[in-house]
Scaffold this motif. Structure first.
Motif, PDB file in Angstrom:
ATOM      1  N   THR A  78       0.828  -1.204   0.000  1.00 21.84           N
ATOM      2  CA  THR A  78       0.000   0.000   0.000  1.00 21.84           C
ATOM      3  C   THR A  78       0.869   1.263   0.000  1.00 21.84           C
ATOM      4  OG1 THR A  78      -0.222  -0.221   2.410  1.00 21.84           O
ATOM      5  CG2 THR A  78      -2.038  -1.027   1.058  1.00 21.84           C
ATOM      6  N   MET A  79       2.009   1.216   0.668  1.00 23.52           N
ATOM      7  CA  MET A  79       2.901   2.381   0.684  1.00 23.52           C
ATOM      8  C   MET A  79       3.502   2.622  -0.701  1.00 23.52           C
ATOM      9  SD  MET A  79       6.080   3.240   3.240  1.00 23.52           S
ATOM     10  CE  MET A  79       5.016   4.033   4.448  1.00 23.52           C
ATOM     11  N   PHE A  84       3.510   5.498  -6.207  1.00 29.85           N
ATOM     12  CA  PHE A  84       3.305   5.422  -7.653  1.00 29.85           C
ATOM     13  C   PHE A  84       2.153   6.332  -8.098  1.00 29.85           C
ATOM     14  CE2 PHE A  84       1.048   3.491 -11.265  1.00 29.85           C
ATOM     15  CZ  PHE A  84       2.046   3.564 -12.223  1.00 29.85           C
ATOM     16  N   LEU A  85       1.064   6.326  -7.351  1.00 27.00           N
ATOM     17  CA  LEU A  85      -0.086   7.164  -7.709  1.00 27.00           C
ATOM     18  C   LEU A  85       0.259   8.653  -7.630  1.00 27.00           C
ATOM     19  CD1 LEU A  85      -3.060   5.265  -6.013  1.00 27.00           C
ATOM     20  CD2 LEU A  85      -2.445   5.329  -8.439  1.00 27.00           C
ATOM     21  N   GLN A  86       1.113   9.015  -6.687  1.00 29.08           N
ATOM     22  CA  GLN A  86       1.534  10.416  -6.609  1.00 29.08           C
ATOM     23  C   GLN A  86       2.338  10.807  -7.853  1.00 29.08           C
ATOM     24  OE1 GLN A  86       0.520  12.701  -4.806  1.00 29.08           O
ATOM     25  NE2 GLN A  86       2.072  14.119  -4.037  1.00 29.08           N
ATOM     26  N   TRP A 185      10.671   6.138  -4.791  1.00 23.86           N
ATOM     27  CA  TRP A 185       9.789   5.000  -5.055  1.00 23.86           C
ATOM     28  C   TRP A 185      10.589   3.744  -5.409  1.00 23.86           C
ATOM     29  CZ3 TRP A 185       8.183   3.250 -10.278  1.00 23.86           C
ATOM     30  CH2 TRP A 185       7.203   2.246 -10.232  1.00 23.86           C
ATOM     31  N   LEU A 186      11.622   3.887  -6.223  1.00 23.06           N
ATOM     32  CA  LEU A 186      12.442   2.745  -6.622  1.00 23.06           C
ATOM     33  C   LEU A 186      13.185   2.151  -5.428  1.00 23.06           C
ATOM     34  CD1 LEU A 186      13.866   4.078 -10.019  1.00 23.06           C
ATOM     35  CD2 LEU A 186      12.122   2.293  -9.698  1.00 23.06           C
ATOM     36  N   VAL A 187      13.710   3.004  -4.558  1.00 22.26           N
ATOM     37  CA  VAL A 187      14.393   2.522  -3.344  1.00 22.26           C
ATOM     38  C   VAL A 187      13.414   1.761  -2.454  1.00 22.26           C
ATOM     39  CG1 VAL A 187      15.539   3.237  -1.207  1.00 22.26           C
ATOM     40  CG2 VAL A 187      16.139   4.332  -3.377  1.00 22.26           C
ATOM     41  N   SER A 188      12.204   2.301  -2.289  1.00 23.00           N
ATOM     42  CA  SER A 188      11.200   1.659  -1.454  1.00 23.00           C
ATOM     43  C   SER A 188      10.790   0.301  -2.005  1.00 23.00           C
ATOM     44  CB  SER A 188       9.974   2.573  -1.340  1.00 23.00           C
ATOM     45  OG  SER A 188       9.000   2.009  -0.481  1.00 23.00           O
ATOM     46  N   LEU A 189      10.684   0.183  -3.311  1.00 23.91           N
ATOM     47  CA  LEU A 189      10.316  -1.095  -3.929  1.00 23.91           C
ATOM     48  C   LEU A 189      11.304  -2.195  -3.581  1.00 23.91           C
ATOM     49  CD1 LEU A 189       9.172  -0.158  -7.564  1.00 23.91           C
ATOM     50  CD2 LEU A 189       7.766  -1.172  -5.772  1.00 23.91           C
TER      51      LEU A 189
END
Length: 412
Positions: A78-79, A84-86, A185-189
């Protein structure tokens, strides 16, 4: 000390916090840019408020469904979906100005609202799972630090939004923020723990609505608390400063940024001010809500005075920010404390649904009441909302922090 020397839970906390910080920075900047840019385009306060209707409305829906999705699929998902939506919302707003119709901007803001509340729900729910059950003092400090630092970054985002708009224009600023957030976002993934917050038992859809009296009452108090802030802060105040006082974009952005940063710093220190362990939940929550309810009315009264009303407005804004910050941090701790550990995201999601509903109500009223009756009327409405929040807070559980297990079924 290297990051590898830290415990797994601390590393995850730092990653979640950094993720939340980056998102909040772009979200705060985007809000300020939309308000100032469309005011510059000649939009009325009510029209500007309408741009945020879907942002707040879909925040209500997202918090309700997002908590269930977090428990079912994991908070890491969900995070990351929120980030991604942002990115998609930002790209929608990067179009040339003629293409930015009201409907298009509202749609982009809707996606941004979904993104923001997925990110926030995920971050605050995850903290519950990273702190041992018996360490409630630590839980309060971690929640206060996360919430306070987030709002400090939101304030920095306000300043950033005004500065970027002044320096680069709307579309170029949007693209700068998009590429920056894409890296996060890429780091979080790659590094966020898989299945974080996924419930051990099947989560039924009917569990979206809390059966806990404590959570229901706290959620209702939260609704009026945030409506009381946004009814004069979101639209009315920045437009008042730009229209009535002829402040520039950078001046408006700087003041609101300083306020949010101050507000966030106070939130990180809230455990020192409330000393909740030696008092009951009801006493602390009611006392701070009551103190807050008097402040907007006092600010409204000063606007009829000939003794530096603008200076008194700004001073009152910061006094309000101090007491509001303590209230907000206290509520953020109480909802996590009251929640069931195995389905914390559904309880937190329900609670922040009420938070989003309060923001929606406050945003709509901020545009309409200011346009029809002015800033003073917005302040009086704020005081009335806080009086209601005070009465609701007086019905919360009377147990002390040291006497009540955070996972006790007695609250459910």
């Amino acid at each position: 000390m290297l990051l590898t020397d830290l415990s797994h839970n601390v590393r995850q906390y730092l990653l979640i916090t950094a993720n939340y910080w980056a998102f909040t920075l772009t979200d705060g900047a985007l809000r300020m840019m939309v308000i100032l840019f469309f005011h510059q385009q000649g939009y009325s306060p009510l029209e500007i408020a309408s741009l945020f209707v879907f942002y707040e409305f879909f925040g209500v829906v997202t918090n309700l469904l997002g908590g269930w999705l977090g428990a079912k699929f994991g908070l890491n998902r969900t995070m990351n979906v929120g980030l991604f939506l942002q990115l998609v919302a930002l790209l929608m707003l990067a179009l040339p100005t003629p293409a930015l119709t009201v409907i298009w901007v509202m749609a982009a803001q809707a996606l941004s609202g979904v993104a923001k509340d997925l990110n926030k729900m995920s971050a605050k729910s995850a903290i519950k799972l990273l702190v041992p059950e018996e360490q409630q003092d630590a839980l309060y400090r971690w929640i206060a630090t996360l919430t306070g630092s987030k709002n400090t970054l939101k304030g920095a985002g306000f300043f950033l939004g005004g500065a970027l708009l002044f320096q680069f224009g709307f579309q170029a600023s949007i693209l700068i923020m998009t590429f920056s957030l894409m890296f996060v976002w890429l780091v979080s993934l790659f590094y966020l723990k898989r299945d974080l917050g996924k419930a051990s038992k099947k989560v039924k859809f009917k569990q979206l609505f809390s059966k806990s009296k404590a959570i229901n009452r706290l959620a209702l108090a939260r609704l009026f608390l945030f409506a009381s802030r946004d009814v004069w802060f979101v639209i009315a105040l920045p437009v008042f400063l730009a229209r009535q006082l002829d402040w520039s974009h950078s001046q408006v952005g700087s003041l609101l940024a300083c306020w949010i940063i101050f507000y966030g710093i106070v939130q990180t220190q809230a455990p020192k001010f409330t000393r909740i362990k030696s008092k009951s939940y009801r006493t602390v929550a009611t006392g701070w809500a009551l103190a807050l309810s008097a402040i907007p009315a006092a600010i409204a009264f000063t606007q009829f005075s000939n003794f530096h009303p603008i200076n008194l407005l700004i001073l009152g804004l910061f006094v309000f920010g101090f007491v509001f910050a303590v209230n907000s941090a206290l509520h953020s701790f109480l909802i996590v404390n009251f929640s069931d550990a195995d389905a914390v995201s559904t309880d937190v999601g329900f609670y922040y649904m009420a938070n989003a509903a309060g923001r929606l109500l406050g945003t709509l009223l901020s545009g309409w009441v200011f346009q029809e009756h002015g800033l003073t009327a917005c302040l009086l409405v704020s005081s009335a909302f806080l009086s209601v929040a005070t009465l609701i807070s007086a019905t919360l559980p009377g147990a002390q922090c040291s006497n009540l297990s955070p996972r006790s079924n007695s609250q459910r």
